[in-house]
Design a protein around this motif. Sequence first.
Motif, PDB file in Angstrom:
ATOM      1  N   ALA A   1      -7.399   5.066 -12.332  1.00 45.87           N
ATOM      2  CA  ALA A   1      -8.548   5.448 -11.685  1.00 45.87           C
ATOM      3  C   ALA A   1      -8.291   5.236 -10.210  1.00 45.87           C
ATOM      4  N   PRO A   2      -9.264   5.652  -9.209  1.00 44.26           N
ATOM      5  CA  PRO A   2      -9.012   5.516  -7.889  1.00 44.26           C
ATOM      6  C   PRO A   2     -10.108   4.258  -7.548  1.00 44.26           C
ATOM      7  N   GLN A   3      -9.895   3.777  -6.530  1.00 44.69           N
ATOM      8  CA  GLN A   3     -10.755   2.600  -6.358  1.00 44.69           C
ATOM      9  C   GLN A   3     -11.310   2.794  -4.771  1.00 44.69           C
ATOM     10  N   THR A   4     -12.744   2.463  -4.474  1.00 43.18           N
ATOM     11  CA  THR A   4     -13.113   2.561  -3.135  1.00 43.18           C
ATOM     12  C   THR A   4     -13.757   1.313  -2.653  1.00 43.18           C
ATOM     13  N   PHE A   5     -13.523   0.265  -3.193  1.00 39.92           N
ATOM     14  CA  PHE A   5     -14.253  -0.822  -2.734  1.00 39.92           C
ATOM     15  C   PHE A   5     -13.236  -1.833  -1.845  1.00 39.92           C
ATOM     16  N   TRP A   6     -11.964  -1.571  -1.810  1.00 35.59           N
ATOM     17  CA  TRP A   6     -11.025  -2.368  -0.946  1.00 35.59           C
ATOM     18  C   TRP A   6     -10.196  -1.530  -0.243  1.00 35.59           C
ATOM     19  N   SER A   7      -9.863  -1.572   1.185  1.00 35.21           N
ATOM     20  CA  SER A   7      -9.045  -0.900   1.919  1.00 35.21           C
ATOM     21  C   SER A   7      -8.775   0.566   1.590  1.00 35.21           C
ATOM     22  N   ASN A   8      -9.490   1.482   2.384  1.00 41.41           N
ATOM     23  CA  ASN A   8      -9.661   2.965   1.858  1.00 41.41           C
ATOM     24  C   ASN A   8      -8.073   3.175   2.064  1.00 41.41           C
ATOM     25  N   GLY A   9      -7.619   4.091   0.973  1.00 39.65           N
ATOM     26  CA  GLY A   9      -6.420   4.702   0.980  1.00 39.65           C
ATOM     27  C   GLY A   9      -5.589   3.993  -0.102  1.00 39.65           C
ATOM     28  N   LYS A  10      -5.802   2.873  -0.396  1.00 41.47           N
ATOM     29  CA  LYS A  10      -4.908   2.182  -1.196  1.00 41.47           C
ATOM     30  C   LYS A  10      -5.201   2.450  -2.755  1.00 41.47           C
TER      31      LYS A  10
ATOM     32  N   LEU B   1      -5.172   1.826  -6.795  1.00 40.71           N
ATOM     33  CA  LEU B   1      -5.876   0.637  -7.719  1.00 40.71           C
ATOM     34  C   LEU B   1      -4.228  -0.265  -7.692  1.00 40.71           C
ATOM     35  N   PRO B   2      -3.196  -0.018  -8.211  1.00 43.95           N
ATOM     36  CA  PRO B   2      -2.231  -0.755  -8.535  1.00 43.95           C
ATOM     37  C   PRO B   2      -1.905  -1.628  -7.248  1.00 43.95           C
ATOM     38  N   GLU B   3      -2.004  -0.980  -5.987  1.00 47.86           N
ATOM     39  CA  GLU B   3      -1.772  -2.028  -4.795  1.00 47.86           C
ATOM     40  C   GLU B   3      -2.626  -2.898  -4.520  1.00 47.86           C
ATOM     41  N   THR B   4      -4.115  -2.512  -4.960  1.00 45.19           N
ATOM     42  CA  THR B   4      -5.072  -3.424  -4.767  1.00 45.19           C
ATOM     43  C   THR B   4      -5.121  -4.478  -5.673  1.00 45.19           C
ATOM     44  N   ILE B   5      -4.526  -4.333  -6.998  1.00 44.04           N
ATOM     45  CA  ILE B   5      -4.197  -5.374  -7.776  1.00 44.04           C
ATOM     46  C   ILE B   5      -3.253  -6.406  -7.457  1.00 44.04           C
ATOM     47  N   PHE B   6      -2.139  -5.770  -6.650  1.00 48.29           N
ATOM     48  CA  PHE B   6      -1.129  -6.778  -5.845  1.00 48.29           C
ATOM     49  C   PHE B   6      -1.862  -7.524  -4.885  1.00 48.29           C
ATOM     50  N   GLU B   7      -2.826  -7.209  -4.230  1.00 54.31           N
ATOM     51  CA  GLU B   7      -3.317  -7.975  -3.056  1.00 54.31           C
ATOM     52  C   GLU B   7      -4.308  -8.979  -3.605  1.00 54.31           C
ATOM     53  N   PHE B   8      -4.807  -8.484  -4.671  1.00 50.05           N
ATOM     54  CA  PHE B   8      -5.897  -9.588  -5.426  1.00 50.05           C
ATOM     55  C   PHE B   8      -5.317 -10.775  -5.965  1.00 50.05           C
TER      56      PHE B   8
END
Length: 225
Positions: A70-79, A81-88
């Motif tokens: 799935a795409p994600q739109t709540f954190w750092s535009n352009g990242k 979802l897997p990249e966002t998971i690593f950050e969180f």
Amino acid sequence: MRRHLQLGAVFLLIFVTSGIRAQLQLKHDKPKAEDLSWMWQYTQPADGGNGSGLLNDVRLKALLQAHFTAPQTFWSNGKSLPETIFEFLGQSRSVVADDNRYFVATGCVAQFCPNRGLLWIDVGSAHPLFVFAATNWIAESKATDQAGSTYTLWVFASRALDPAHLPQPLTRSIAPWATEPLADNTVEQIANVILVDPDGQPHPIQPADLGIGQTKKQTEQKANS
């Protein structure tokens, strides 16, 4: 008569052979269960696991890319979802095994720890369910160190879930995590919960659907006792 018997035998042989081939083809096409046993090593030592080791294992990146589309739109535009998971999960807090079946890793964004993440996997299933939950501070509300600051809880699943019948082992992990006190002993106020399908379709649900309301009261009672 003899010719008819011979033809019947030929047709019977063809029928039986076709059936055997079909069965063999079905067995051959049956997908193998995904082996996630390598993840258990990161639940040790028992006092919190090895989150750093997990995040540095190249298999985790491939796993997240395969199951979180799935795409994600709540954190750092352009990242992604897997990249966002690593950050969180970047500042690891714990990696634990729940009931010897469910793998649960928690952490927070390294430079902004009020934004927290939880990775939950049903490792014991032949078709594992992957879920990522993240709390995201609502910037328009109060500062994170002020009482009454609010958060949106995002929940991404590797397959579509029925909000009215969420897996009990999942809510058993998310509810206490979402309401556990932060370092300053404040409890994040979950104002919104968004459940996101694999195709990116969002579904607003109630915190109570995840069991958060009841757990929050228990947490606050403990904090005030």
